[in-house]
Design a protein around this motif. Structure first.
Motif, PDB file in Angstrom:
ATOM      1  N   TYR A  92       0.828  -1.203   0.000  1.00 21.51           N
ATOM      2  CA  TYR A  92       0.000   0.000   0.000  1.00 21.51           C
ATOM      3  C   TYR A  92       0.865   1.258   0.000  1.00 21.51           C
ATOM      4  N   GLN A  93       1.866   1.277   0.869  1.00 24.56           N
ATOM      5  CA  GLN A  93       2.759   2.437   0.919  1.00 24.56           C
ATOM      6  C   GLN A  93       3.517   2.606  -0.403  1.00 24.56           C
ATOM      7  N   ARG A  94       3.862   1.487  -1.011  1.00 19.26           N
ATOM      8  CA  ARG A  94       4.544   1.534  -2.312  1.00 19.26           C
ATOM      9  C   ARG A  94       3.619   2.132  -3.376  1.00 19.26           C
ATOM     10  N   ALA A  95       2.351   1.733  -3.345  1.00 15.18           N
ATOM     11  CA  ALA A  95       1.375   2.286  -4.283  1.00 15.18           C
ATOM     12  C   ALA A  95       1.191   3.783  -4.066  1.00 15.18           C
ATOM     13  N   GLN A  96       1.161   4.212  -2.804  1.00 17.41           N
ATOM     14  CA  GLN A  96       1.025   5.633  -2.493  1.00 17.41           C
ATOM     15  C   GLN A  96       2.236   6.426  -2.998  1.00 17.41           C
ATOM     16  N   ALA A  97       3.417   5.877  -2.812  1.00 20.49           N
ATOM     17  CA  ALA A  97       4.638   6.549  -3.294  1.00 20.49           C
ATOM     18  C   ALA A  97       4.591   6.698  -4.806  1.00 20.49           C
ATOM     19  N   ARG A  98       4.148   5.675  -5.498  1.00 20.96           N
ATOM     20  CA  ARG A  98       4.042   5.742  -6.953  1.00 20.96           C
ATOM     21  C   ARG A  98       2.996   6.769  -7.382  1.00 20.96           C
ATOM     22  N   PHE A  99       1.907   6.850  -6.630  1.00 21.81           N
ATOM     23  CA  PHE A  99       0.858   7.822  -6.940  1.00 21.81           C
ATOM     24  C   PHE A  99       1.408   9.244  -6.874  1.00 21.81           C
ATOM     25  N   TRP A 100       2.123   9.566  -5.786  1.00 24.89           N
ATOM     26  CA  TRP A 100       2.606  10.938  -5.606  1.00 24.89           C
ATOM     27  C   TRP A 100       3.761  11.258  -6.549  1.00 24.89           C
ATOM     28  N   ALA A 101       4.578  10.284  -6.861  1.00 29.52           N
ATOM     29  CA  ALA A 101       5.623  10.516  -7.868  1.00 29.52           C
ATOM     30  C   ALA A 101       4.991  10.781  -9.225  1.00 29.52           C
ATOM     31  N   ASP A 102       3.913  10.069  -9.533  1.00 28.56           N
ATOM     32  CA  ASP A 102       3.186  10.266 -10.784  1.00 28.56           C
ATOM     33  C   ASP A 102       2.526  11.653 -10.802  1.00 28.56           C
ATOM     34  N   PHE A 103       2.021  12.086  -9.664  1.00 31.17           N
ATOM     35  CA  PHE A 103       1.438  13.428  -9.545  1.00 31.17           C
ATOM     36  C   PHE A 103       2.486  14.489  -9.875  1.00 31.17           C
ATOM     37  N   VAL A 104       3.677  14.348  -9.302  1.00 28.44           N
ATOM     38  CA  VAL A 104       4.777  15.267  -9.602  1.00 28.44           C
ATOM     39  C   VAL A 104       5.084  15.235 -11.097  1.00 28.44           C
ATOM     40  N   ASP A 105       5.163  14.031 -11.645  1.00 22.10           N
ATOM     41  CA  ASP A 105       5.512  13.845 -13.055  1.00 22.10           C
ATOM     42  C   ASP A 105       4.527  14.560 -13.981  1.00 22.10           C
ATOM     43  N   LYS A 106       3.249  14.471 -13.660  1.00 22.74           N
ATOM     44  CA  LYS A 106       2.210  15.001 -14.542  1.00 22.74           C
ATOM     45  C   LYS A 106       1.951  16.489 -14.348  1.00 22.74           C
ATOM     46  N   LYS A 107       2.342  17.027 -13.195  1.00 25.34           N
ATOM     47  CA  LYS A 107       1.947  18.392 -12.859  1.00 25.34           C
ATOM     48  C   LYS A 107       3.088  19.412 -12.878  1.00 25.34           C
ATOM     49  N   VAL A 108       4.208  19.106 -12.221  1.00 23.67           N
ATOM     50  CA  VAL A 108       5.188  20.149 -11.903  1.00 23.67           C
ATOM     51  C   VAL A 108       5.915  20.676 -13.137  1.00 23.67           C
ATOM     52  N   PHE A 109       6.448  19.784 -13.965  1.00 28.28           N
ATOM     53  CA  PHE A 109       7.252  20.244 -15.101  1.00 28.28           C
ATOM     54  C   PHE A 109       6.404  21.052 -16.092  1.00 28.28           C
ATOM     55  N   GLU A 110       5.227  20.532 -16.428  1.00 23.85           N
ATOM     56  CA  GLU A 110       4.382  21.211 -17.411  1.00 23.85           C
ATOM     57  C   GLU A 110       3.950  22.588 -16.909  1.00 23.85           C
ATOM     58  N   CYS A 111       3.521  22.650 -15.655  1.00 18.62           N
ATOM     59  CA  CYS A 111       3.086  23.924 -15.099  1.00 18.62           C
ATOM     60  C   CYS A 111       4.277  24.878 -14.966  1.00 18.62           C
ATOM     61  N   GLY A 112       5.427  24.354 -14.534  1.00 19.89           N
ATOM     62  CA  GLY A 112       6.624  25.183 -14.412  1.00 19.89           C
ATOM     63  C   GLY A 112       7.048  25.780 -15.745  1.00 19.89           C
ATOM     64  N   SER A 113       6.897  25.008 -16.812  1.00 16.93           N
ATOM     65  CA  SER A 113       7.239  25.504 -18.150  1.00 16.93           C
ATOM     66  C   SER A 113       6.333  26.664 -18.550  1.00 16.93           C
TER      67      SER A 113
END
Length: 221
Positions: A92-113
């Motif tokens: 479960y914790q592994r799934a949560q870590a993957r979820f939040w890493a995916d959130f960073v992946d999909k949100k931060v770079f594009e918005c920062g650009s």
């Protein structure tokens, strides 16, 4: 550092995605050959190793390429599993870590650009979006040292490279990360105490110089 035969990283110095891989390799103590790519004139090795996306980073291990930064970090974690685990053992914790890493992946770079590419009301909208992203991540971090608690892990590796871009985001879009998400800045300071991070992340002023170069190249005033 343990010697690992046949490990090569195709990378570009300012890429937060490549930095994820470098941090993961450093955490594991893996020695590797680092090849800096010219992204305007990509090498045959890069095009051959990542024919679908033609992007860095690419990890080549014993002649076999692995693409996409979060997939590479997971590959590193599984391949060199005897040291510094990055993903939790609990499913479960592994799934949560993957979820939040995916959130960073999909949100931060594009918005920062958007913050350095856009102007006026469009930039203001991107600024509001970035503040919301940072505050969502801050809420997830809470009062913990790292996103996984006391252990530096997968989400930290995914997110921390973007902290060297904060100065550029703030300068281009006129806001303060520390004002809107102070716990994120404190977390970033904890991460920078780690040799793997401190030796990998570029000077934020150098990143800003690169952003200014991109703005000039793309005709953005």
């Amino acid at each position: 550092m343990t010697s690992e035969k046949g490990v090569m990283l195709l990378d570009f110095w300012v890429s937060p995605f490549g930095q994820r891989v470098r941090i993961a390799l450093a955490e594991k103590g893996v020695e590797y050959e680092h090849k800096e790519e010219n992204l305007r004139d990509k090498s045959e090795l890069l095009l051959k190793s990542n024919p679908i996306h033609k992007k860095i980073p690419v990890l080549i291990h014993d002649g076999k390429p692995v693409c996409e930064s979060l997939i590479i970090v997971q590959y590193i974690d599984e391949t060199w599993s005897d040291k510094a685990p990055l993903l939790p053992s609990d499913p479960y914790q592994r799934a949560q870590a993957r979820f939040w890493a995916d959130f960073v992946d999909k949100k931060v770079f594009e918005c920062g650009s958007k913050l350095w590419k856009l102007k006026g009301v469009e930039q203001e909208a991107a600024q509001k979006e970035m503040i919301e992203i940072l505050q969502i991540l801050e809420a997830q971090l809470g009062d913990k040292k790292y996103f996984g608690g006391d252990i530096f892990g997968f989400v930290d590796v995914a997110f921390v490279p973007f902290t060297s871009w904060f100065y550029s985001y703030e300068t281009c879009a006129n806001f303060s990360v520390e004002e809107v998400a102070p716990k994120i800045i404190q977390w970033a300071k904890h991460c920078m105490e780690r040799e793997s991070v401190e030796k990998t992340l570029p000077d934020p002023k150098k990143v800003y110089e690169f952003v200014c170069y991109l703005k000039k190249r793309f005709g953005i005033e």
